[in-house]
Design a protein around this motif. Structure first.
Motif, PDB file in Angstrom:
ATOM      1  N   ALA A  97       9.394   4.610  -7.892  1.00  0.00           N
ATOM      2  CA  ALA A  97       9.142   4.430  -6.460  1.00  0.00           C
ATOM      3  C   ALA A  97      10.477   4.344  -5.723  1.00  0.00           C
TER       4      ALA A  97
ATOM      5  N   GLU B 290      11.672   5.084  -2.839  1.00  0.00           N
ATOM      6  CA  GLU B 290      11.776   4.492  -1.491  1.00  0.00           C
ATOM      7  C   GLU B 290      11.626   2.972  -1.547  1.00  0.00           C
ATOM      8  N   PHE B 291      10.913   2.481  -2.563  1.00  0.00           N
ATOM      9  CA  PHE B 291      10.758   1.028  -2.660  1.00  0.00           C
ATOM     10  C   PHE B 291      12.076   0.381  -3.094  1.00  0.00           C
TER      11      PHE B 291
ATOM     12  N   MET C 140      13.738  -0.119   0.108  1.00  0.00           N
ATOM     13  CA  MET C 140      13.138  -1.237   0.860  1.00  0.00           C
ATOM     14  C   MET C 140      13.526  -2.587   0.258  1.00  0.00           C
ATOM     15  N   LEU C 141      13.604  -2.649  -1.063  1.00  0.00           N
ATOM     16  CA  LEU C 141      13.970  -3.894  -1.745  1.00  0.00           C
ATOM     17  C   LEU C 141      15.383  -4.329  -1.370  1.00  0.00           C
TER      18      LEU C 141
ATOM     19  N   VAL D 236       0.976   4.101  -6.630  1.00  0.00           N
ATOM     20  CA  VAL D 236       2.289   3.571  -6.266  1.00  0.00           C
ATOM     21  C   VAL D 236       2.280   3.042  -4.823  1.00  0.00           C
TER      22      VAL D 236
ATOM     23  N   MET E  74       3.234  -0.771  -3.509  1.00  0.00           N
ATOM     24  CA  MET E  74       4.247  -1.029  -2.484  1.00  0.00           C
ATOM     25  C   MET E  74       3.643  -1.852  -1.341  1.00  0.00           C
TER      26      MET E  74
ATOM     27  N   PHE F  29       7.174  -9.311  -2.715  1.00  0.00           N
ATOM     28  CA  PHE F  29       7.857  -8.311  -3.531  1.00  0.00           C
ATOM     29  C   PHE F  29       7.664  -8.523  -5.034  1.00  0.00           C
TER      30      PHE F  29
ATOM     31  N   LEU G 211       4.203  -2.440 -10.177  1.00  0.00           N
ATOM     32  CA  LEU G 211       4.836  -1.150 -10.485  1.00  0.00           C
ATOM     33  C   LEU G 211       5.231  -1.063 -11.956  1.00  0.00           C
TER      34      LEU G 211
ATOM     35  N   PHE H  54       8.614  -3.410   8.983  1.00  0.00           N
ATOM     36  CA  PHE H  54       8.432  -3.235   7.538  1.00  0.00           C
ATOM     37  C   PHE H  54       6.980  -2.901   7.175  1.00  0.00           C
TER      38      PHE H  54
ATOM     39  N   ARG I  85       3.541   5.712   5.795  1.00  0.00           N
ATOM     40  CA  ARG I  85       3.809   6.662   4.713  1.00  0.00           C
ATOM     41  C   ARG I  85       2.589   7.561   4.480  1.00  0.00           C
TER      42      ARG I  85
END
Lengths: 125, 125, 125, 125, 125, 125
Positions: B32, B34-35, B38-39, D94, D98, D106, D113, E42, E50
């Motif tokens: 992932a 893009e995650f 973001m993280l 996925v 997210m 998170f 994930l 966010f 997305r």
């Protein structure tokens, strides 16, 4: 000696959560008087009294945990007051709530901020 | 500007969770990507970078919350390391775990201490 | 007097969770020796020692709660053993797990049964 | 009539969670045979068989919930497989993970994930 | 560029959670104005925007997760409205709640249905 | 035969949770009539009717679990009544709450005691 756990705990409990702690204790005395003693002795007499972590850091930890758990609003209210009583600023508490958005999700952060606003309003902050 | 959120976040993420954070980022890039961005950007670029709460207090809050939740052991391990990296002592971390026994129960405290011991051993503390 | 809380607690802790409790205590002594004392004194010395609820009912309550929470497998294992030690049958423990399916969902029940099977196998039940 | 709940459930359970569901059923038959029947009859025979929500949407709901709860990894693995079996793409799964970062934090997203990657690898996706 | 995350997020947030989202944003502006920006940017600007998962599926996932967690009633109310706004039927929402009985227990399902009824009544559904 | 699951369940449900259970059933009939049937049939018809665990022990397990979870106050209230209906004393219920302080934290115990007091007052206990 045993008495001291209660006495030590009561001093710290009064210092940290003050009047709100008294309300909790009074209502406990009615339904579960021995649990009132345990509440003073274990969390405050045994744990909060320990020298390894300052009271402000302890309240940061408690406010963070209760915000993340999200199922203990009355106690969160008590400890937002507690955090302010031992030196946390309004700003620091808001930062903790926002940060919990990362670790427990936005709903936890939003509900924590709602509770914080109630406490701030009640104290005219 | 947007690039800066990632850059700012990566600096803080490296400072706080160091090598363990890199592992998380590498494995995210695969599944992932893009995650991974973001993280870095939201927790570290947006939140940890804010001036209202010092990094040590932020890690106290995170370690407390993850110990209380009790369902995020890999992240707790990362942030016990993070707490040590930004100035918490071993003793302070043990105190946070013990205190979580009050707010989330003895099992949460015991499992937090087990994770802490693993981190301390790996760092020869 | 204070000493008695530990002594009373240790007697009950040994009776209920036996050898597994000793393992927990030994590993705590290393990382958080005062928490070892608190674990004996508060849960066992203060709570389990009280006359208002028999030990079998106490273990039913604990096994149910830990199964429902679903984030404390090591402690659930200890208390499934504890339940057997104070008179619960294998069948009763299986019933508690199944019932938790109603209150905490089928995954909680299934994971509880998995842990129970491990304990039963280790005891050749 | 009653037999039909099991038969209807088994058809849907096989369609959704296939071989992994069989493993769960086999191990249940040993320790709690009636719970094996209930697992087929209630979740699958009574709920998944209902016409008001398509199977793909049902698996989206289940994967989201188990990721958010974060204490049911074996069942999450089963239902990531289930989601793929009833038409979800790897990409959609996925995305769900997210998105759970927003609602459960998170750590929940990252652990979801990790579990997803294991399932994708086992299926060579 | 950065501005765009807010603009993109606000468009989707308005589309999904409409007026109720505005209330949340207004009350946040008072206590934590930067968190209002992050809430738009966010969850909605980065995640909901997305293309990999349609908005209806996203709301199914969110309603399921919040029902299962059971500690975020205000947000569940917002997202039951959101689900209806992006095409879920009343029937589909009721099915999600019932299904959560399997994965998070009957209390979670019952409390979810109570919240759903309030939303349906307020919309005269 | 299938009819019997409902009939068996209704008998036990009435015996255990009485009038409060009727309220739950009535409000369910409006929004999710089939879930009313499932609530009678699965928890009460399938589980509570089983001979392997007596009704008092079942209510001890349920009260403990709901107190520990902390996010199901309406159901906790119903089952504190249920526990009293099948032979638990006020004292035993207070003991369960206190014990949950050990396994789920003091806030869970305190909130459980608050709910218990409401039930006791309503029954003039």
């Amino acid at each position: 000696m045993c008495k001291n756990r209660y006495e030590v705990g009561l001093d710290i409990m009064n210092k940290v959560v003050g009047e709100l702690g008294s309300h909790t204790r009074e209502s406990l005395k009615e339904i579960a008087p021995e649990f009132e003693e345990m509440l003073v002795e274990f969390p405050f007499g045994d744990i909060y009294s320990r020298p390894g972590l300052d009271l402000k850091s302890r309240e940061i930890a408690t406010v963070a945990a209760l915000t993340a758990l999200g199922n203990a609003t009355p106690q969160l209210k008590v400890h937002i007051n507690g955090a302010l009583n031992v030196g946390c600023t309004k700003k620091e508490i808001v930062e903790i709530m926002m940060q919990m958005g990362v670790y427990a999700g936005f709903p936890a952060a939003l509900n924590g901020l709602t509770t914080a606003r109630e406490v701030f309003n009640a104290r005219n902050l």
